[in-house]
Design a protein around this motif. Structure first.
Motif, mmCIF file in Angstrom:
data_model
loop_
_atom_site.group_PDB
_atom_site.id
_atom_site.type_symbol
_atom_site.label_atom_id
_atom_site.label_comp_id
_atom_site.label_asym_id
_atom_site.label_seq_id
_atom_site.Cartn_x
_atom_site.Cartn_y
_atom_site.Cartn_z
ATOM 1 N N LEU A 2 0.787 -1.295 0.069
ATOM 2 C CA LEU A 2 -0.055 -0.198 0.023
ATOM 3 C C LEU A 2 0.988 1.222 -0.108
ATOM 4 O O LEU A 2 0.392 2.315 -0.462
ATOM 5 N N ALA A 3 1.964 1.442 0.834
ATOM 6 C CA ALA A 3 2.920 2.309 0.779
ATOM 7 C C ALA A 3 3.526 2.708 -0.391
ATOM 8 O O ALA A 3 3.927 3.738 -0.758
ATOM 9 N N ALA A 4 3.785 1.605 -1.280
ATOM 10 C CA ALA A 4 4.461 1.714 -2.533
ATOM 11 C C ALA A 4 3.688 2.328 -3.769
ATOM 12 O O ALA A 4 4.410 2.595 -4.795
ATOM 13 N N HIS A 5 2.390 2.465 -3.358
ATOM 14 C CA HIS A 5 1.745 3.053 -4.409
ATOM 15 C C HIS A 5 1.010 4.384 -4.078
ATOM 16 O O HIS A 5 0.438 4.401 -2.992
ATOM 17 N N ASP A 6 0.557 5.221 -4.839
ATOM 18 C CA ASP A 6 -0.209 6.581 -4.839
ATOM 19 C C ASP A 6 -1.516 5.927 -4.545
ATOM 20 O O ASP A 6 -2.116 5.128 -5.269
ATOM 21 N N PRO A 7 -2.378 6.510 -3.611
ATOM 22 C CA PRO A 7 -3.523 6.082 -3.273
ATOM 23 C C PRO A 7 -4.670 6.175 -4.345
ATOM 24 O O PRO A 7 -5.619 5.468 -4.621
ATOM 25 N N ALA A 8 -4.101 6.980 -5.274
ATOM 26 C CA ALA A 8 -5.122 7.138 -6.612
ATOM 27 C C ALA A 8 -4.778 6.020 -7.880
ATOM 28 O O ALA A 8 -5.349 6.032 -8.758
ATOM 29 N N ASP A 9 -3.666 5.353 -7.498
ATOM 30 C CA ASP A 9 -3.302 4.275 -8.568
ATOM 31 C C ASP A 9 -4.427 3.377 -8.538
ATOM 32 O O ASP A 9 -5.095 2.988 -7.703
ATOM 33 N N HIS A 10 -4.853 2.925 -9.791
ATOM 34 C CA HIS A 10 -5.599 1.871 -10.121
ATOM 35 C C HIS A 10 -5.390 0.540 -9.589
ATOM 36 O O HIS A 10 -4.556 0.096 -9.335
ATOM 37 N N ALA A 11 -6.409 -0.150 -8.907
ATOM 38 C CA ALA A 11 -6.570 -1.282 -8.422
ATOM 39 C C ALA A 11 -7.816 -2.097 -8.219
ATOM 40 O O ALA A 11 -8.999 -1.384 -8.169
#
Length: 255
Positions: free
Chosen positions: A97-106
Motif C-alpha cells: 500500500l505504501a509503494a503506490h499512490d492512493p489514486a493508482d488503479h487497483a
C-alpha cells in the motif's frame, strides 16, 4: 491527485494502519491465545489473529493479481506460527500500500472506488475493529478509538457495507424508512426497505428530518455500527425499530 472519499486523508489512513496493525499484534502476543473474544463470539485470540492475517493475504491477492483470490489462505503454513503468519502478511500488505499512490488503479470489490486508496481505508478499518476485539479479549475495558478514524469508519460502514455490500449479498430490510446518523461533525442517511438499500452523506438538517436519528461520540457510533457496542452507547430518537434494523443488517454484512 489522490481521491479522498472519506473524512480522513489517505496519508493518515496509512499511518494509522501501521500503528493499529502493530498494536493488534502486541495485544495478541500478551493475551492468552485461547482467550475468548467477547465481541466476536466463537473466536479465540488465535482465531482472530489468523483471520486478520488471512484478510491481509486476500488484500494482497486483489492488489497483486488484479482479482479476488480463488480461495482464502485460512491459516499459516506448517512451518509458520499464527503470529509469524500475521506479521509476514501485515508487513507485506503495508509495504504494498505504501509503494503506490492512493489514486493508482487497483482491483476492488466496490465499483465506486477501484484504487489503492480503497484498500488503505478498508485494511485500516478491518484492523482497527479487530484491534478492539483483541483488547476486549485481553481485558481492556474501554479500548480507545481516535475520533477522526471513528468518523471515517462510520462513513465507510454506511456507504460501503450498508449501501453496497448488503445488496451484493441479496439482503434487504423488511421495513421502509430512513435513519439519520450524526457524529464527529458529519451526517448521513441510511434508507432501507424491501427494494432498496442505500446510504449517503447529507446535511445536518436532512439527517435530523429522517424517520429516526442515531447520534453520539464518534467511537461509540462506530463501534455500535460494527456490533461492538451496546445500544445504550448511542442516542436514538424518533423510535428504535429502524435503528435496530440498521444495526441488524450491518451485523449480517460485516461478520
Amino acid at each position: 491527485m489522490s481521491r479522498e472519499l472519506g473524512p480522513v486523508d489517505h496519508g493518515r489512513l496509512l499511518e494509522a494502519l501501521e500503528i493499529e496493525a502493530r498494536v493488534l499484534g502486541e495485544v495478541a502476543h500478551t493475551a492468552s491465545a485461547e482467550a475468548p473474544v467477547p465481541t466476536a463470539p466463537g473466536w479465540t485470540v488465535r482465531e482472530l489473529v489468523r483471520h486478520v492475517g488471512s484478510v491481509y493475504g486476500v488484500t494482497l491477492g486483489w492488489l497483486r493479481e488484479g482479482r479476488k483470490p480463488a480461495q482464502w489462505q485460512r491459516g499459516p503454513r506448517q512451518d509458520e506460527t499464527v503470529a509469524d503468519h500475521y506479521a509476514v502478511a501485515r508487513d507485506a500488505v503495508i509495504a504494498e500500500l505504501a509503494a503506490h499512490d492512493p489514486a493508482d488503479h487497483a482491483a476492488t470489490w466496490w465499483p465506486a472506488d477501484p484504487t489503492y486508496g480503497f484498500w488503505r481505508r478498508r485494511t485500516l478499518h478491518e484492523t482497527l475493529v479487530h484491534r478492539v476485539d483483541a483488547e476486549r479479549a485481553a481485558g481492556t475495558a474501554h479500548p480507545a478509538v481516535p475520533a477522526d478514524l471513528a468518523t471515517d469508519g462510520v462513513d465507510e460502514v454506511l456507504t460501503l457495507y450498508f449501501g453496497h455490500r448488503l445488496a451484493v449479498m441479496g439482503l434487504a430490510g423488511t421495513r421502509l424508512g430512513t435513519v439519520g446518523v450524526q457524529t464527529g461533525g458529519h451526517s448521513w442517511i441510511a434508507r432501507a426497505g424491501p427494494d432498496r438499500m442505500e446510504a449517503w452523506r447529507c446535511s445536518p438538517e436532512e439527517a435530523e428530518a429522517a424517520d429516526e436519528l442515531v447520534s453520539g461520540e464518534p467511537a461509540n457510533v462506530y463501534l455500535w455500527l460494527w456490533g461492538r457496542a451496546a445500544p445504550t452507547a448511542v442516542i436514538s430518537t424518533g423510535g428504535h425499530d429502524l435503528a435496530a434494523q440498521l444495526w441488524a443488517l450491518l451485523r449480517l454484512a460485516t461478520r
